[in-house]
Motif scaffolding. Structure first.
Motif, PDB file in Angstrom:
ATOM      1  N   GLY A  19      10.539   2.370   1.756  1.00 10.86           N
ATOM      2  CA  GLY A  19      11.121   1.116   2.102  1.00 10.86           C
ATOM      3  C   GLY A  19      10.534  -0.039   1.538  1.00 10.86           C
ATOM      4  O   GLY A  19      11.265  -1.151   1.988  1.00 10.86           O
ATOM      5  N   ASN A  20       9.552  -0.021   0.519  1.00  7.43           N
ATOM      6  CA  ASN A  20       9.227  -1.265  -0.063  1.00  7.43           C
ATOM      7  C   ASN A  20       8.703  -0.925  -1.441  1.00  7.43           C
ATOM      8  O   ASN A  20       8.585   0.411  -1.825  1.00  7.43           O
ATOM      9  CB  ASN A  20       8.001  -1.876   0.523  1.00  7.43           C
ATOM     10  N   GLU A  21       8.689  -1.853  -2.299  1.00  5.97           N
ATOM     11  CA  GLU A  21       8.241  -1.723  -3.777  1.00  5.97           C
ATOM     12  C   GLU A  21       6.791  -1.838  -3.913  1.00  5.97           C
ATOM     13  O   GLU A  21       6.226  -2.573  -3.018  1.00  5.97           O
ATOM     14  CB  GLU A  21       9.003  -2.387  -4.545  1.00  5.97           C
ATOM     15  N   PRO A  22       6.220  -1.303  -4.852  1.00  7.85           N
ATOM     16  CA  PRO A  22       4.578  -1.682  -5.096  1.00  7.85           C
ATOM     17  C   PRO A  22       4.577  -2.931  -5.464  1.00  7.85           C
ATOM     18  O   PRO A  22       5.171  -3.436  -6.299  1.00  7.85           O
ATOM     19  CB  PRO A  22       4.407  -0.436  -5.911  1.00  7.85           C
ATOM     20  N   VAL A  23       3.320  -3.696  -5.169  1.00  2.06           N
ATOM     21  CA  VAL A  23       3.166  -4.885  -5.712  1.00  2.06           C
ATOM     22  C   VAL A  23       1.693  -4.841  -6.320  1.00  2.06           C
ATOM     23  O   VAL A  23       1.473  -5.913  -7.026  1.00  2.06           O
ATOM     24  CB  VAL A  23       2.986  -6.181  -4.365  1.00  2.06           C
ATOM     25  N   SER A  24       1.039  -4.033  -6.320  1.00  2.00           N
ATOM     26  CA  SER A  24      -0.244  -3.754  -7.051  1.00  2.00           C
ATOM     27  C   SER A  24      -0.525  -2.102  -7.003  1.00  2.00           C
ATOM     28  O   SER A  24      -0.163  -1.454  -6.356  1.00  2.00           O
ATOM     29  CB  SER A  24      -1.296  -4.753  -6.535  1.00  2.00           C
ATOM     30  N   VAL A  25      -1.308  -2.058  -8.055  1.00  2.00           N
ATOM     31  CA  VAL A  25      -1.753  -0.624  -8.491  1.00  2.00           C
ATOM     32  C   VAL A  25      -3.230  -0.776  -7.907  1.00  2.00           C
ATOM     33  O   VAL A  25      -4.189  -1.101  -8.462  1.00  2.00           O
ATOM     34  CB  VAL A  25      -1.740  -0.201  -9.873  1.00  2.00           C
ATOM     35  N   LEU A  26      -3.530   0.301  -7.118  1.00  4.61           N
ATOM     36  CA  LEU A  26      -4.934   0.268  -6.658  1.00  4.61           C
ATOM     37  C   LEU A  26      -5.943   1.212  -7.711  1.00  4.61           C
ATOM     38  O   LEU A  26      -7.079   0.966  -7.796  1.00  4.61           O
ATOM     39  CB  LEU A  26      -5.091   0.918  -5.288  1.00  4.61           C
ATOM     40  N   PHE A  27      -5.190   2.269  -8.023  1.00  3.02           N
ATOM     41  CA  PHE A  27      -5.904   3.296  -9.124  1.00  3.02           C
ATOM     42  C   PHE A  27      -4.901   4.288  -9.586  1.00  3.02           C
ATOM     43  O   PHE A  27      -3.755   4.386  -8.968  1.00  3.02           O
ATOM     44  CB  PHE A  27      -7.181   4.026  -8.332  1.00  3.02           C
ATOM     45  N   GLU A  28      -5.330   4.883 -10.621  1.00  2.00           N
ATOM     46  CA  GLU A  28      -4.328   5.837 -11.174  1.00  2.00           C
ATOM     47  C   GLU A  28      -5.265   6.985 -11.625  1.00  2.00           C
ATOM     48  O   GLU A  28      -6.235   6.734 -12.133  1.00  2.00           O
ATOM     49  CB  GLU A  28      -3.463   5.202 -12.336  1.00  2.00           C
TER      50      GLU A  28
END
Length: 306
Positions: A19-28
């Motif tokens: 229901g929402n788009e990502p606004v930041s990447v915390l880790f990968e």
């Protein structure tokens, strides 16, 4: 990693499924699966996992969901498994915090055994389709030609790089495992230190539910008794620590293993280590597991009656 580096499908998938788009990447993290920690536009932090769809994901996720509902310390799935091309994808809640419990002493082994006993007791109440095929490091029951389960990119390499003692150890352990006449149960087949996080001395989170397997209880406990101290790269715990793990596990589960189960447990403790030793050799990695197998194989095989 930034938002621009995310796979092309991921933003739309988050909108559709969460229901929402990502606004930041915390880790990968990239290993056998791709794992993305994301903060969504609504402020929610989630973890999205994508791995090759081998038919196991739905059963693994169903078991994880049931455990989370029962209060076991693991992340709660937020979506079902969906297919994106050749990938199986799902999202789960973020469960940050905690720290690794390092060490391979018998005292540390007992602490890990207590978690594994609790985990196996909970999984005994879970009903899902068996998550087959088993993870390759616990797939001694494969029907592929040869000793090892088929792994294309490894099988193409020069197998003479694998030390003869690793091959012999794996062959003897597998032979013992294959003649066992024990029922299979659901269990965690990647019970390594790097997949468990602790807080104030208590277990906080168990991860990597993609690695559930369908094998005899004694084999699963034996594999865990050898792997519990592994971070990266993996290794094999000392024999006395594996013994302490298995003794504590049986005490906490309230039953003693039969002679056959004891032997199966010790054989299973070697199979995963031999698998890792082969991986090291074929990738020209330092032989951490290989040296542990060299030092411990004779005693473990003796205890396995292999």
């Amino acid at each position: 990693m930034t938002l621009d580096d995310l796979p092309g499908w991921l933003v739309g998938w988050c909108v559709d499924e969460l229901g929402n788009e990502p606004v930041s990447v915390l880790f990968e993290r990239q290993s056998l699966s791709a794992v993305f920690g994301l903060r969504l536009a609504g402020g929610q932090e989630v973890v999205v996992k994508a791995r090759e769809d081998d038919g196991r994901a739905a059963s693994c996720l169903a078991a994880q969901s049931q455990l989370a509902e029962r209060g076991f310390p693991c992340a709660r799935p937020l979506t079902p498994v969906t297919g994106i091309g050749a990938l199986a994808v799902h999202a789960e809640e973020s469960r940050p915090g905690g720290e690794l419990l390092r060490g391979d002493s018998p005292d540390v082994a007992v602490r890990y055994a207590a978690v594994f006993a609790r985990l196996m007791s909970e999984l005994a109440e879970v009903t899902v389709a068996p998550p087959l095929p088993n993870p390759r490091w616990s797939r001694w029951d494969h029907t592929d030609p040869g000793l090892w389960p088929a792994i294309g990119f490894l099988d193409e390499r020069d197998q003479s790089a694998v030390p003869a003692y690793v091959v012999d150890t794996a062959a003897r352990a597998r032979k013992r495992l294959l003649v066992a006449d024990l029922p299979c149960v659901l269990g965690h087949a990647d019970f390594e230190a790097q997949n468990l996080y602790w807080h104030d001395g208590d277990i906080w989170a168990v991860h990597d539910w993609d690695s559930l397997a369908w094998q005899p209880e004694a084999a699963l406990a034996g594999a865990a008794s050898g792997a519990f101290a592994s971070t990266s790269p993996p290794t094999l715990a000392p024999i006395e620590s594996s013994a302490a793990f298995l003794a504590a596990y049986q005490d906490l589960r309230g039953r003693r293993f039969t002679v056959e189960e004891q032997e199966v447990a010790w054989a299973a403790s070697l199979w995963a280590a031999a698998h890792n030793a082969r991986w090291e050799a074929l990738n020209s990695d330092p032989p951490k597991s290989g040296e542990a197998v060299r030092a411990q194989a004779a005693e473990r095989l003796s205890r396995a009656n292999a």
